[in-house]
Design an enzyme around this catalytic site. Structure first.
Site, mmCIF file in Angstrom:
data_model
loop_
_atom_site.group_PDB
_atom_site.id
_atom_site.type_symbol
_atom_site.label_atom_id
_atom_site.label_comp_id
_atom_site.label_asym_id
_atom_site.label_seq_id
_atom_site.Cartn_x
_atom_site.Cartn_y
_atom_site.Cartn_z
ATOM 1 N N GLN A 1 -4.001 -9.722 9.013
ATOM 2 C CA GLN A 1 -3.193 -10.675 8.243
ATOM 3 C C GLN A 1 -3.982 -11.973 8.114
ATOM 4 O O GLN A 1 -4.446 -12.521 9.109
ATOM 5 C CB GLN A 1 -1.854 -10.929 8.934
ATOM 6 N N GLU B 1 -0.536 5.727 12.733
ATOM 7 C CA GLU B 1 -1.395 5.191 11.675
ATOM 8 C C GLU B 1 -2.126 6.354 11.002
ATOM 9 O O GLU B 1 -2.422 7.361 11.639
ATOM 10 C CB GLU B 1 -2.391 4.188 12.281
ATOM 11 N N ASP C 1 5.297 -1.265 8.523
ATOM 12 C CA ASP C 1 4.541 -2.293 7.798
ATOM 13 C C ASP C 1 3.504 -1.598 6.916
ATOM 14 O O ASP C 1 2.301 -1.637 7.198
ATOM 15 C CB ASP C 1 3.875 -3.241 8.806
ATOM 16 N N CYS D 1 4.408 -5.962 1.784
ATOM 17 C CA CYS D 1 3.547 -6.854 1.000
ATOM 18 C C CYS D 1 3.683 -6.596 -0.491
ATOM 19 O O CYS D 1 2.919 -7.151 -1.290
ATOM 20 C CB CYS D 1 2.089 -6.712 1.434
#
Length: 467
Positions: A300, A350, A399, A425
């Site tokens: 980030q 992930e 996320d 996002c």
């Protein structure tokens, strides 16, 4: 079947000048007026302004115009701080004051939610006043960005242009400073311009990544550590000669840079003649945990908002010592470590094995033994995988990247996890995925802007769903 050639139709242009009233901003922050019963898009124009424009493109359903002058400026208009604004493609909204920027972003999200909820036949109308908006997570609107890729282009005389892409083109804008970069990086452009002009091997650099990070220099005798170090990663297309190596070393010493040479298949610090001895980059979370990363990893870019975002996620989820928490699209463990500090157990998942390995390392080096990380394609059917079927989760945080998490939210709904925190996002995919969750029986409890990218059209959002 015969194929017939069809010539490409070029957009019509008229160069006609006219005066119009701007009604609103579109999703990209471009002013919208009406002319000849179709929308006219005017970059740089703001709602409620009377502007003079020149038509530069006409199509059947819309036109584009160049802003010539503003006859009646908006009360929200401010003077852009960057001398490159309007040419550089990095920022969209510097002419709009910060409160109006946040209103624009909130309105955009609300409009997208309203459309998606309607598409899913969700009866409850979702408009700006209906969404349960919470306070915006903010930082300074300037000097917040800690990582950026600076483009390098060479002309036929091997003269370098250094900067960011111009709007709607692959050409670079020659940048002298960038006020959204943190202070050590903001003023680096003239120094790089001067350095590149002195190189003996011309046209050999693809780009330069600049990062502000904490650094453990493994090439030094005592593994020296520095906070807020300026790190440069030079994408080298051809090998440096000794003269150019000496030049980079001289600048690095004078300006306290740590330089890493990226040759595509390997990276190594400039002052190291040994392969396999990379420097270690990290950043610190609010709870003093450290996230270790490499220059190519996603982090980030707004450090202050990132820490505030993590704190808000923990508060909204109300993570308890008895909780089992699932962290999807966990990356390096940015949320996972903070969750592990409060929860009984955390499972991070992930889609890239390298990131799973790095998240595992980050948990180990910070002393967390109550979190495990797994590799899985989260856009596939994963309910029967061991990490999903072997646990009962009380809470889930996700996320995802801009593509969103359509497949994942469908499976979260099947697991009936009581609390879902979605960090996004991209507001379009967030609205789509939120509609799926609400249609499956979840309540949208809270929503807030995370102003990760001030001065731009981009927006980060956090939403809490409960059953």
């Amino acid at each position: 079947m015969a194929n017939y050639f069809k010539a490409a139709v070029k957009p019509q242009t008229s160069n006609q000048r006219l005066t119009v009233n701007v009604d609103k901003l579109d999703m990209n922050g471009v002013g919208v007026a009406r002319w000849q019963n179709k929308p006219v898009f005017i970059a740089g124009a703001l709602p409620h302004e009377v502007v003079e424009v020149k038509i530069i493109e006409q199509k059947n359903k819309y036109a584009r115009a160049k802003l010539i002058s503003i006859n009646n400026p908006s009360d929200s208009r401010v003077t852009p701080q960057c001398l490159h604004f309007g040419v550089c493609g990095g920022c969209d909204l510097q002419m709009l004051d910060i409160e109006a920027q946040l209103d624009f972003k909130q309105n955009k999200i609300s409009e997208l939610f309203s459309r998606c909820f309607s598409d899913h036949n969700i009866v409850k109308k979702v408009g700006q006043k209906d969404l349960p908006w919470q306070a915006t997570v903010e930082s300074s609107p300037w000097h917040y960005r800690r990582k950026a890729r600076i483009g390098v282009q060479f002309d036929k005389n091997s003269q370098a242009t250094i900067g960011f892409r111009q709007k709607s083109t692959n050409q670079l804008a020659a940048i002298k400073s960038c006020p959204v970069l943190v202070e050590p990086l903001n003023a680096i452009f003239p120094l790089l311009k001067k350095l590149l002009a002195q190189l003996t091997v011309k046209s050999a650099i693809g780009h330069i990544e600049v990062i502000q990070a904490d650094l453990i220099d493994t090439t030094s005798e005592n593994n020296s550590q520095k906070e807020n170090q300026v790190v440069l990663v030079i994408r080298q297309l051809r090998a440096m000669n000794e003269t150019d190596i000496g030049l980079w070393q001289s600048y690095a010493q004078e300006h306290d840079w740590h330089v890493i040479i990226d040759e595509g298949d390997k990276q190594q610090p400039l002052n190291s003649h040994k392969e396999g001895s990379p420097s270690v980059l990290s950043y610190e979370l609010a709870d003093n945990s450290k996230i270790y990363f490499s220059s190519s990893d996603f982090i980030q870019i707004n450090h202050k908002v990132n820490n505030a975002m993590i704190s808000q996620a923990l508060a909204w989820l109300n993570v308890l010592p008895s909780d089992n928490v699932l962290d999807l699209f966990c990356g390096l463990g940015n949320f996972s470590l903070a969750l592990a500090k409060q929860a009984k157990h955390v499972v991070g998942v992930e889609g890239v094995q390298v990131m799973v390995d790095k998240a595992t390392h980050n948990a180990q080096i910070n002393g967390f033994d109550n979190c495990q990380f797994y590799h899985s394609d989260l856009n596939s059917q994963w309910l029967l995988e061991s990490w999903a079927s072997g646990h009962v989760f009380d809470k889930v945080l996700l996320d995802p990247a801009r593509a969103g998490a359509e497949e994942a939210v469908n499976q979260i709904a099947k697991l009936k996890i009581p609390s879902v925190l979605y960090v996004s996002c991209d507001p379009a995919t967030l609205a789509r995925d939120s509609a799926i969750l609400v249609s499956q029986g979840y309540n949208l409890e809270k929503i807030s802007l995370l102003d990760m990218f001030s001065q731009t059209k981009h927006v980060e959002t956090m939403v809490l769903f409960t059953q």
